[in-house]
Design a protein around this motif. Sequence first.
Motif, mmCIF file in Angstrom:
data_model
loop_
_atom_site.group_PDB
_atom_site.id
_atom_site.type_symbol
_atom_site.label_atom_id
_atom_site.label_comp_id
_atom_site.label_asym_id
_atom_site.label_seq_id
_atom_site.Cartn_x
_atom_site.Cartn_y
_atom_site.Cartn_z
ATOM 1 N N GLN A 65 52.291 47.376 56.443
ATOM 2 C CA GLN A 65 52.735 47.727 55.095
ATOM 3 C C GLN A 65 53.386 49.108 55.047
ATOM 4 O OE1 GLN A 65 49.080 47.455 52.806
ATOM 5 N NE2 GLN A 65 49.940 45.741 51.637
ATOM 6 N N LEU A 66 52.733 50.094 55.649
ATOM 7 C CA LEU A 66 53.255 51.459 55.618
ATOM 8 C C LEU A 66 54.581 51.572 56.363
ATOM 9 C CD1 LEU A 66 49.955 53.477 56.140
ATOM 10 C CD2 LEU A 66 51.267 53.223 54.018
ATOM 11 N N TYR A 83 52.674 43.890 64.436
ATOM 12 C CA TYR A 83 51.540 43.410 63.643
ATOM 13 C C TYR A 83 50.857 42.234 64.340
ATOM 14 C CZ TYR A 83 49.154 41.073 59.756
ATOM 15 O OH TYR A 83 48.233 40.448 58.959
ATOM 16 N N LEU A 84 51.635 41.292 64.830
ATOM 17 C CA LEU A 84 51.067 40.131 65.514
ATOM 18 C C LEU A 84 50.374 40.532 66.818
ATOM 19 C CD1 LEU A 84 53.892 37.536 64.845
ATOM 20 C CD2 LEU A 84 51.638 37.668 63.748
ATOM 21 N N PRO A 131 58.020 44.843 42.934
ATOM 22 C CA PRO A 131 59.093 44.659 43.906
ATOM 23 C C PRO A 131 59.270 45.911 44.758
ATOM 24 C CG PRO A 131 59.993 44.876 41.691
ATOM 25 C CD PRO A 131 58.496 44.855 41.566
ATOM 26 N N PRO A 132 59.643 45.742 46.014
ATOM 27 C CA PRO A 132 59.819 46.908 46.882
ATOM 28 C C PRO A 132 61.001 47.757 46.422
ATOM 29 C CG PRO A 132 60.461 44.886 48.020
ATOM 30 C CD PRO A 132 59.904 44.495 46.696
ATOM 31 N N ARG A 155 60.358 58.632 57.879
ATOM 32 C CA ARG A 155 59.765 58.524 59.211
ATOM 33 C C ARG A 155 58.604 57.539 59.169
ATOM 34 N NH1 ARG A 155 59.066 64.170 62.109
ATOM 35 N NH2 ARG A 155 60.706 63.520 63.503
ATOM 36 N N LEU A 156 58.391 56.881 60.289
ATOM 37 C CA LEU A 156 57.256 55.963 60.377
ATOM 38 C C LEU A 156 55.962 56.769 60.429
ATOM 39 C CD1 LEU A 156 58.560 53.316 62.921
ATOM 40 C CD2 LEU A 156 58.571 53.218 60.433
ATOM 41 N N PRO A 157 54.935 56.313 59.734
ATOM 42 C CA PRO A 157 53.674 57.060 59.719
ATOM 43 C C PRO A 157 52.972 56.999 61.072
ATOM 44 C CG PRO A 157 53.450 55.002 58.517
ATOM 45 C CD PRO A 157 54.887 55.119 58.907
ATOM 46 N N VAL A 158 52.216 58.034 61.341
ATOM 47 C CA VAL A 158 51.430 58.111 62.567
ATOM 48 C C VAL A 158 50.148 57.306 62.360
ATOM 49 C CG1 VAL A 158 50.198 59.681 64.114
ATOM 50 C CG2 VAL A 158 52.364 60.384 63.090
#
Length: 114
Positions: free
Chosen positions: A75-76, A22-23, A4-5, A86-89
């Motif tokens: 996913q990341l 993603y789409l 589970p997340p 932070r969102l990954p590069v």
Amino acid sequence: MTTPPTGQEPDYRFTLANERTYLAYLRTSLACYAGGLSAVQFLDLGPDRIVAKIMGAILVCAGLVTTAGAFRRWQLNQAAMREGARLPVTRLPLMLGATIAVVGLLGLLFSLWR
């Protein structure tokens, strides 16, 4: 079975924006597949059509990398949003842009050379 997340559920707007991105990558990968198959089928850049085959292979490979990279990026990003990090590069847009530019330049050069 997946674990589970962890962390908090992100705001649904961010989750939906991540899904739209993603789409969009999947649409781009479909365009790479179509462009690669079209290059092999329809381009006549020489007697043995090796250039068209190379261009087609490069585009289809770019589509495969984009498909896999898009899922990994989704996913990341989802995990980072849950953790409040932070969102990954990603280098995926750079790879796509460079690949499309190289294939376009290759097509242009061989079209002018003929």
